[in-house]
Enzyme design. Structure first.
Site, short mmCIF file in Angstrom:
data_model
loop_
_atom_site.label_atom_id
_atom_site.label_comp_id
_atom_site.label_asym_id
_atom_site.label_seq_id
_atom_site.Cartn_x
_atom_site.Cartn_y
_atom_site.Cartn_z
N ASN B 147 0.85 -1.17 0.00
CA ASN B 147 0.00 0.00 0.00
C ASN B 147 0.90 1.24 0.00
O ASN B 147 1.64 1.47 0.96
CB ASN B 147 -0.87 -0.05 1.26
CG ASN B 147 -1.79 1.14 1.40
OD1 ASN B 147 -1.66 2.14 0.69
ND2 ASN B 147 -2.75 1.04 2.31
N CYS B 247 -21.55 -1.86 -1.52
CA CYS B 247 -20.37 -1.85 -2.39
C CYS B 247 -20.67 -1.03 -3.63
O CYS B 247 -21.82 -0.83 -4.01
CB CYS B 247 -19.95 -3.27 -2.77
SG CYS B 247 -20.96 -4.02 -4.05
#
Lengths: 401, 401
Positions: B147, B247
């Protein structure tokens, strides 16, 4: 000397052996195949391949996404545009896909998406089916490894369009033309005009930097024979395009964009959301995207097109007036004239335009004809308009081209 | 009715197919890897994976296509847009690709192109590298499974951007942002402003029916912190978007189109053809594609952006006047205002706009801000303009968001 019966038996034997061999393959892909899913779920879990599609309902975009499973779509041409088109529809969970192509995968195709080097040598429909079935086993596949423009194959093609629906015997819901030549487009046009089958055409220019998609509703919009096919002018010199012994350029970008715009239009058409485009062009050099519509030509050479136009007129006359007003409002958006102010070079000479058999439509800036429809051999020197040509004659003429 | 000759032909075909099928082994893909190619050839043979790309030269589109091999591009985010972006660049024969992502492949990703079900569970960069290397072994790959927004990783990311060029030690030629969240975009923006690294941003709306690409030249165009990020208004009700525990929707079509437009812009930028777009939006509901440019904001919160603006001003002042005139002419095309006449619903409320820390740019119809940049904790109630924030502070603040 083998008899026809013996040969047919041998063909059946070999086909069975081949199926068994393919099933035996211990490829990693096959080993990890997920089981079929009976009902699409909107549940938000990592293991649900449909959660992001079912979310379209919640987002207010699509009323009933799962309806996608009830549709059958034929994709003709499984090359740079057709393969990506088939993959997108497969991942969207379309009910059934019919794939038509007679080409083999080559390393020279590797500059476009979808096919991979290890598939070189396989037929495109076979390689595509294998990959697509792995991606989504819920889709039903039917593949035809032949050239639709030969007489027998054309008859078979017509039959599959009219009976290859999700429920065998019913027609498909949509035919997508992803072919790369005039003859094949004309064959699809002929079939769809006769059957009254709605279809979408797609194309990419030989210099790889422009493309288009087009929705054709027999009797209502211009068919492929009504007028010269259109392309987005690519702003390059025509002379560089038509030299002998030179292959066309292609880019995965342009073909990916055209496939994306095509399947987006398919989804909007089938699932009834947004505004379906009648013609949408893509010029990659300047990033502009002209839209337009074209009415059917009453003098179209295709008698089935003229017949469909009569049918359409009758239906229109019977429609209540209030609907007609709504339609006009909707069309106002589609017809819109864009002021691009970009100077374009026509890809077709004036002489070629005059030699065209179709009418030359009034085109918005930025769109030009791709090439002109050749004047038919039999019709030279006489008025073509009144010639009644049978399907057989048409096909015979097309093979001569 | 099939003839004896046709049946014999079919038998031969099936026999050949069966032989091929039996020869295929578990690691079919790996076994069929082609050897590396030293020099791109324009030869038109089935076995040449570059013939259709090298044809771009003959078509008058690209002066020197083979130059593509000298470029190194970083793709941050290997999801729906990033994976297709990486595949397109790989098939185009880019010199080197650096892939950054920390996510794993899930079945829930199968509604987008590229990843296949058998890759579920693998890290995205690992799975992508394997597929891409098979497709084109001529490309150099470097993958980072982390990340980029954590402090250590951010430092490493900065280092790879500045030294991960084709020749180790030189910077990459372009950074592509294909991430799906504000924090990661801000990290890329911060890194590129400090390094003076040109980059392109891409995005797709949560309702799956609009997207955009944007070219950011530090000091010259607006950076991500100069103004609220822009999106194409998707004509849907904002209230449906931001509910809890839901979502985002996504479509392979929209993501394929955005990836195609992004990589097309990359090719135009690197190989110097056509007009590179500064901002290009895609609204799938109406098929419209607004373009615009935005100048850098002299009051930008990012001090490196302000420093780059000073550098740019100096360089501009030193340029001979004749070039400046040419530039204006070129910009005239890009700036162009389209008259779409489509009524749009803003995705952001006026109150949200007023709370934004960046200036609200004068937007062409059809473009609106994606979301607003939150007012920073430390700056509440005071004027932000003069606050000098260090990279470390910025990163600390970003992690808090």
């Amino acid at each position: 000397m083998a008899t026809v019966e013996e040969l047919k038996l041998r063909v059946r034997e070999l086909e069975n052996e081949l199926i068994k061999c393919k099933q035996r393959q211990c490829s990693a892909e096959d080993a990890h195949n997920r089981p079929k899913i009976d009902k699409m779920s909107a549940e938000v879990v990592d293991s649900n391949p449909y959660s992001r599609l079912m979310a379209l309902k919640r987002m207010g975009i699509v009323d009933d996404y799962e309806k996608i499973r009830t549709f059958s779509v034929a994709v003709v041409g499984v090359g740079g545009v057709g393969s990506v088109t088939a993959e997108m529809l497969t991942r969207c969970g379309i009910g059934k896909l019919l794939l038509f192509d007679y080409d083999k995968v080559e390393l020279a195709n590797m500059n476009r998406l979808f096919f991979q080097p290890h598939q070189a040598g396989l037929s495109k429909v076979e390689a595509a089916e294998h990959t697509l079935r792995n991606i989504n086993p819920d889709v039903a596949f039917e593949t035809h490894n032949y050239n639709i423009t030969t007489l027998d194959n054309f008859t078979h093609f017509m039959d599959r369009i009219s009976h290859g629906g999700l429920e065998e015997g019913l027609p498909v819901d949509l035919v997508l033309s992803c072919v790369d030549n005039f003859e094949a487009r004309m064959a699809i046009n002929t079939a769809c005009n006769e059957l009254g089958q709605i279809w979408m055409e797609s194309g990419v220019s030989e210099n790889a930097v422009s493309g288009h998609i087009q929705l054709i509703i027999p009797g209502e919009t211009a068919c492929f024979a009504c007028a010269p096919p259109l392309v987005v002018a690519a702003n390059i010199d025509e002379k560089t395009l038509k030299r002998e012994g030179v292959c066309a350029a292609s880019l995965p970008t342009t073909m990916g964009v055209v496939a994306g715009l095509l399947v987006q239009n398919v989804l909007k058409y089938l699932l009834k959301f947004g505004t379906v485009s009648y013609y949408l062009g893509y010029n990659a050099m300047q990033d502009f995207f002209p839209t337009m519509t074209m009415k059917a030509n009453p003098q179209c050479n295709d008698r089935y097109c003229r017949r469909q136009q009569e049918e359409y007129k009758k239906k229109e006359a019977e429609r209540p007036k209030v609907e007609a007003v709504q339609e006009e409002e909707e069309e106002a958006i589609v017809h819109e004239d864009n002021e691009w102010g970009i100077e374009l070079v026509s890809e077709v000479t004036d002489a070629e335009l005059q030699a065209a058999s179709g009418v030359v439509p009034d085109l918005p800036e930025g769109i030009t004809v791709a090439y002109t429809i050749p004047v038919e051999e039999t019709a030279k020197g006489e008025t073509v308009e009144e010639t009644e040509v049978s399907l057989e004659d048409l096909m015979a003429q097309m093979r001569k081209l």
